[in-house]
Design a protein around this motif. Structure first.
Motif, PDB file in Angstrom:
ATOM      1  N   GLU A 124       0.833  -1.195   0.000  1.00 24.72           N
ATOM      2  CA  GLU A 124       0.000   0.000   0.000  1.00 24.72           C
ATOM      3  C   GLU A 124       0.871   1.251   0.000  1.00 24.72           C
ATOM      4  O   GLU A 124       2.044   1.208   0.382  1.00 24.72           O
ATOM      5  CB  GLU A 124      -0.922   0.015   1.225  1.00 24.72           C
ATOM      6  CG  GLU A 124      -0.176   0.140   2.539  1.00 24.72           C
ATOM      7  CD  GLU A 124      -1.103   0.258   3.736  1.00 24.72           C
ATOM      8  OE1 GLU A 124      -2.320   0.136   3.554  1.00 24.72           O
ATOM      9  OE2 GLU A 124      -0.598   0.492   4.848  1.00 24.72           O
ATOM     10  N   ASN A 125       0.273   2.352  -0.419  1.00 22.75           N
ATOM     11  CA  ASN A 125       0.919   3.649  -0.339  1.00 22.75           C
ATOM     12  C   ASN A 125       0.254   4.440   0.779  1.00 22.75           C
ATOM     13  O   ASN A 125      -0.903   4.189   1.130  1.00 22.75           O
ATOM     14  CB  ASN A 125       0.802   4.404  -1.661  1.00 22.75           C
ATOM     15  CG  ASN A 125       1.467   3.660  -2.809  1.00 22.75           C
ATOM     16  OD1 ASN A 125       2.371   2.861  -2.594  1.00 22.75           O
ATOM     17  ND2 ASN A 125       1.015   3.920  -4.031  1.00 22.75           N
ATOM     18  N   SER A 126       0.959   5.396   1.318  1.00 24.36           N
ATOM     19  CA  SER A 126       0.386   6.188   2.394  1.00 24.36           C
ATOM     20  C   SER A 126       1.018   7.574   2.426  1.00 24.36           C
ATOM     21  O   SER A 126       2.105   7.791   1.887  1.00 24.36           O
ATOM     22  CB  SER A 126       0.595   5.498   3.751  1.00 24.36           C
ATOM     23  OG  SER A 126       1.984   5.367   4.044  1.00 24.36           O
ATOM     24  N   ALA A 148      -4.685   6.593  -2.603  1.00 23.65           N
ATOM     25  CA  ALA A 148      -5.436   5.948  -3.682  1.00 23.65           C
ATOM     26  C   ALA A 148      -6.935   5.950  -3.419  1.00 23.65           C
ATOM     27  O   ALA A 148      -7.736   5.935  -4.351  1.00 23.65           O
ATOM     28  CB  ALA A 148      -4.950   4.512  -3.866  1.00 23.65           C
ATOM     29  N   THR A 149      -7.320   5.969  -2.155  1.00 24.15           N
ATOM     30  CA  THR A 149      -8.744   5.831  -1.841  1.00 24.15           C
ATOM     31  C   THR A 149      -9.302   6.944  -0.980  1.00 24.15           C
ATOM     32  O   THR A 149     -10.513   7.175  -0.986  1.00 24.15           O
ATOM     33  CB  THR A 149      -8.986   4.501  -1.106  1.00 24.15           C
ATOM     34  OG1 THR A 149      -8.215   4.500   0.107  1.00 24.15           O
ATOM     35  CG2 THR A 149      -8.560   3.317  -1.953  1.00 24.15           C
ATOM     36  N   GLY A 150      -8.439   7.623  -0.231  1.00 29.30           N
ATOM     37  CA  GLY A 150      -8.942   8.610   0.717  1.00 29.30           C
ATOM     38  C   GLY A 150      -8.860  10.030   0.211  1.00 29.30           C
ATOM     39  O   GLY A 150      -7.994  10.386  -0.589  1.00 29.30           O
ATOM     40  N   GLU A 151      -9.771  10.875   0.695  1.00 32.05           N
ATOM     41  CA  GLU A 151      -9.728  12.303   0.396  1.00 32.05           C
ATOM     42  C   GLU A 151      -8.611  12.936   1.214  1.00 32.05           C
ATOM     43  O   GLU A 151      -8.377  12.574   2.367  1.00 32.05           O
ATOM     44  CB  GLU A 151     -11.070  12.939   0.746  1.00 32.05           C
ATOM     45  CG  GLU A 151     -11.166  14.414   0.385  1.00 32.05           C
ATOM     46  CD  GLU A 151     -12.538  14.983   0.678  1.00 32.05           C
ATOM     47  OE1 GLU A 151     -12.662  16.224   0.714  1.00 32.05           O
ATOM     48  OE2 GLU A 151     -13.468  14.181   0.895  1.00 32.05           O
ATOM     49  N   VAL A 152      -7.924  13.894   0.631  1.00 35.36           N
ATOM     50  CA  VAL A 152      -6.788  14.513   1.305  1.00 35.36           C
ATOM     51  C   VAL A 152      -7.264  15.240   2.563  1.00 35.36           C
ATOM     52  O   VAL A 152      -8.093  16.147   2.478  1.00 35.36           O
ATOM     53  CB  VAL A 152      -6.061  15.516   0.383  1.00 35.36           C
ATOM     54  CG1 VAL A 152      -4.855  16.122   1.108  1.00 35.36           C
ATOM     55  CG2 VAL A 152      -5.615  14.831  -0.896  1.00 35.36           C
ATOM     56  N   GLN A 179       5.015   0.045  -9.497  1.00 34.79           N
ATOM     57  CA  GLN A 179       4.453   0.561  -8.258  1.00 34.79           C
ATOM     58  C   GLN A 179       4.988   1.953  -7.941  1.00 34.79           C
ATOM     59  O   GLN A 179       4.252   2.809  -7.447  1.00 34.79           O
ATOM     60  CB  GLN A 179       4.760  -0.390  -7.102  1.00 34.79           C
ATOM     61  CG  GLN A 179       3.983  -1.693  -7.157  1.00 34.79           C
ATOM     62  CD  GLN A 179       4.419  -2.678  -6.080  1.00 34.79           C
ATOM     63  OE1 GLN A 179       5.608  -2.831  -5.798  1.00 34.79           O
ATOM     64  NE2 GLN A 179       3.455  -3.353  -5.464  1.00 34.79           N
ATOM     65  N   VAL A 180       6.259   2.195  -8.222  1.00 39.63           N
ATOM     66  CA  VAL A 180       6.838   3.519  -7.980  1.00 39.63           C
ATOM     67  C   VAL A 180       6.158   4.559  -8.868  1.00 39.63           C
ATOM     68  O   VAL A 180       5.762   5.635  -8.403  1.00 39.63           O
ATOM     69  CB  VAL A 180       8.356   3.517  -8.230  1.00 39.63           C
ATOM     70  CG1 VAL A 180       8.911   4.934  -8.112  1.00 39.63           C
ATOM     71  CG2 VAL A 180       9.062   2.601  -7.246  1.00 39.63           C
ATOM     72  N   VAL A 181       6.003   4.238 -10.144  1.00 43.37           N
ATOM     73  CA  VAL A 181       5.374   5.174 -11.076  1.00 43.37           C
ATOM     74  C   VAL A 181       3.944   5.474 -10.642  1.00 43.37           C
ATOM     75  O   VAL A 181       3.507   6.632 -10.627  1.00 43.37           O
ATOM     76  CB  VAL A 181       5.405   4.603 -12.507  1.00 43.37           C
ATOM     77  CG1 VAL A 181       4.480   5.399 -13.427  1.00 43.37           C
ATOM     78  CG2 VAL A 181       6.833   4.636 -13.054  1.00 43.37           C
ATOM     79  N   GLN A 182       3.193   4.433 -10.279  1.00 41.06           N
ATOM     80  CA  GLN A 182       1.820   4.647  -9.830  1.00 41.06           C
ATOM     81  C   GLN A 182       1.793   5.499  -8.569  1.00 41.06           C
ATOM     82  O   GLN A 182       0.919   6.358  -8.406  1.00 41.06           O
ATOM     83  CB  GLN A 182       1.128   3.305  -9.575  1.00 41.06           C
ATOM     84  CG  GLN A 182       0.884   2.479 -10.835  1.00 41.06           C
ATOM     85  CD  GLN A 182       0.045   3.227 -11.854  1.00 41.06           C
ATOM     86  OE1 GLN A 182       0.541   3.688 -12.887  1.00 41.06           O
ATOM     87  NE2 GLN A 182      -1.230   3.378 -11.575  1.00 41.06           N
ATOM     88  N   GLY A 183       2.745   5.272  -7.665  1.00 47.53           N
ATOM     89  CA  GLY A 183       2.805   6.057  -6.443  1.00 47.53           C
ATOM     90  C   GLY A 183       3.077   7.521  -6.710  1.00 47.53           C
ATOM     91  O   GLY A 183       2.467   8.406  -6.096  1.00 47.53           O
ATOM     92  N   LEU A 184       3.983   7.808  -7.644  1.00 41.65           N
ATOM     93  CA  LEU A 184       4.290   9.207  -7.971  1.00 41.65           C
ATOM     94  C   LEU A 184       3.083   9.898  -8.608  1.00 41.65           C
ATOM     95  O   LEU A 184       2.852  11.090  -8.390  1.00 41.65           O
ATOM     96  CB  LEU A 184       5.484   9.284  -8.926  1.00 41.65           C
ATOM     97  CG  LEU A 184       6.832   8.802  -8.395  1.00 41.65           C
ATOM     98  CD1 LEU A 184       7.945   9.164  -9.369  1.00 41.65           C
ATOM     99  CD2 LEU A 184       7.135   9.396  -7.033  1.00 41.65           C
ATOM    100  N   ARG A 185       2.324   9.168  -9.372  1.00 43.90           N
ATOM    101  CA  ARG A 185       1.134   9.751 -10.001  1.00 43.90           C
ATOM    102  C   ARG A 185       0.078  10.129  -8.972  1.00 43.90           C
ATOM    103  O   ARG A 185      -0.769  10.995  -9.232  1.00 43.90           O
ATOM    104  CB  ARG A 185       0.552   8.769 -11.017  1.00 43.90           C
ATOM    105  CG  ARG A 185       1.411   8.617 -12.273  1.00 43.90           C
ATOM    106  CD  ARG A 185       0.913   7.508 -13.168  1.00 43.90           C
ATOM    107  NE  ARG A 185       1.712   7.410 -14.392  1.00 43.90           N
ATOM    108  CZ  ARG A 185       1.644   6.392 -15.254  1.00 43.90           C
ATOM    109  NH1 ARG A 185       0.799   5.386 -15.026  1.00 43.90           N
ATOM    110  NH2 ARG A 185       2.414   6.385 -16.330  1.00 43.90           N
ATOM    111  N   GLN A 186       0.112   9.504  -7.805  1.00 41.71           N
ATOM    112  CA  GLN A 186      -0.871   9.800  -6.754  1.00 41.71           C
ATOM    113  C   GLN A 186      -0.499  11.029  -5.927  1.00 41.71           C
ATOM    114  O   GLN A 186      -1.305  11.518  -5.153  1.00 41.71           O
ATOM    115  CB  GLN A 186      -1.010   8.592  -5.828  1.00 41.71           C
ATOM    116  CG  GLN A 186      -1.656   7.380  -6.476  1.00 41.71           C
ATOM    117  CD  GLN A 186      -1.609   6.154  -5.579  1.00 41.71           C
ATOM    118  OE1 GLN A 186      -1.066   6.194  -4.473  1.00 41.71           O
ATOM    119  NE2 GLN A 186      -2.187   5.061  -6.043  1.00 41.71           N
TER     120      GLN A 186
END
Length: 400
Positions: A124-126, A148-152, A179-186
């Motif tokens: 997971e990312n956090s 990925a799922t929560g409002e800031v 996973q790194v690329v997806q994390g940076l996009r978030q």
């Protein structure tokens, strides 16, 4: 006579003035070098371009020093009035003015203040907001959310906009390039596109300082540059009897080691097993490579491997193919790369989980099978305990 009395009185007054001045200087020195007034640790913040005057007033207002004037005078006398270093620094309880001055002019990494960490993890990312508790000097987690799922949360938004907030990206060991690329996009703080996914294994897991508007592609390029440097240094220092033809092959091995154990002390031993197997012409027979062949590093396989998957002949199934898979299966950290290129000197050919989070190693198949039997027994006990816990209070459908 009159002039003699005037001269005598003047001399007396001068002496008194000198004594008072000397006493004042001595008192000032004690105030400067003696214990400070704050009974708790203080977070002293030095903004970019701050003047000694503004910092001294801030220190006085927050109760870290007893006199902003004495602090400024001491800094001038020490020749450090222009040596302030931008950052946030934790100073101990009752720190003297002299000690505080040394801390804020020495520089170095910040040790307190608001910190927002964006973490790219394997599962997971956090995003975590932390601040220092002045009473303990320890960082305390205040807010955490899943990008990925929560409002800031509003607290995160405020912290990102606040001057002086430290923002960091932490890339966990063992994540894939996807996973790194997806994390940076978030991370909305960053700018630009990521471009194509970098080659697997070529991003260095580490903590990186980031700021609003930083280009995602630049961050990826910095990770690649860092990993290339780590790999080159470890390759240069390697013993020359290892079964790798190129640094890229060593990186593949490092990624397997990374996925097989999270215990740092075990990495050289895990490496020795795989190196010994390569030397003896044995197949590596490691599950993480099979899993990567299934997921391509795009997701976590939240189940066990099927017999059909273990039997399938794919480029990543090391139960079926000899040697190494064609690419790394994750981004290994520095310790895993060093282990791959400096394995322990052992005769181990096998390992299996031992129930403690680590592994039991063996030199013979017979010994390995005994270790496997022990692990199966532990698994059975753990499964029974979990089932019993799940069944508590639910009833069994059987009456006495």
């Amino acid at each position: 006579m009159i002039w003699r009395n005037i001269a005598s009185n003047f001399l007396t007054v001068a002496v008194v003035i000198l004594i008072v001045a000397a006493a004042a200087v001595a008192w000032g020195k004690r105030q400067y070098s003696g214990p400070g007034p704050s009974a708790i640790a203080q977070c002293v913040q030095v903004p970019p371009g701050a003047s000694l005057d503004s910092v001294s007033k801030q220190l006085s207002e927050q109760g870290a020093v007893s006199s902003s004037y004495i602090f400024r005078t001491g800094a001038d006398y020490a020749g450090k009035s222009r040596d302030l270093k931008f950052g946030s620094y934790l100073v101990r309880p009752h720190a003297s003015m002299d000690e505080i001055l040394r801390v804020i002019t020495a520089g170095g990494p910040s040790t307190c203040g608001i910190e927002v960490t964006y973490r790219v993890g394997v599962r997971e990312n956090s995003v975590v907001l932390r601040d220092v508790d002045p009473t303990t000097g320890e960082y305390v987690e205040q807010v955490k959310y899943d990008p990925a799922t929560g409002e800031v949360p509003e607290a995160i938004t405020r912290a990102e906009a606040q001057r002086g907030t430290r923002m960091r990206l932490t890339v966990a060991e063992g994540v894939t390039s996807y996973q790194v690329v997806q994390g940076l996009r978030q991370i909305s703080l960053l700018a630009g596109e990521t471009g194509s996914v970098p080659p697997e294994g070529m991003l260095a897991p580490d903590t990186y300082a980031i700021e609003k508007g930083l280009e995602r592609r630049k961050l990826l390029d910095d990770m690649e540059k860092s990993q290339a440097g780590i790999l080159a240094a470890a390759w240069e220092a390697r013993p020359f009897d290892l079964p790798y033809k190129t640094p890229e092959e060593a990186l593949v091995m490092a990624s397997i080691i990374e996925k097989e154990t999270g215990i740092a002390a075990e990495r050289p031993q895990i490496a020795s097993v795989f190196v010994n197997r390569l030397r003896d012409g044995m197949r590596l027979q490691t599950d993480p490579t099979v899993i990567y062949g299934i997921t391509k590093g795009r997701e976590v396989l939240n189940r066990g491997l099927r017999r059909s998957e273990l039997a399938a002949r794919t480029p990543f199934n090391t139960y079926q193919i000899p040697g190494l898979p064609p690419t790394p299966i994750a981004n290994p950290g520095k310790a895993a790369i060093q282990a791959a290129l400096a394995p322990a000197d052992t005769n181990y050919l096998y390992f299996v989980a031992d129930g403690t989070g680590g592994h039991a190693f063996a030199t013979t198949l017979e010994h390995h099978e005994a270790n496997v039997a022990k692990w199966r027994a532990i698994e059975a006990e753990q499964g029974a305990a979990a089932a019993a816990l799940a069944g508590q209070g639910q009833g069994t459908g059987v009456s006495n």
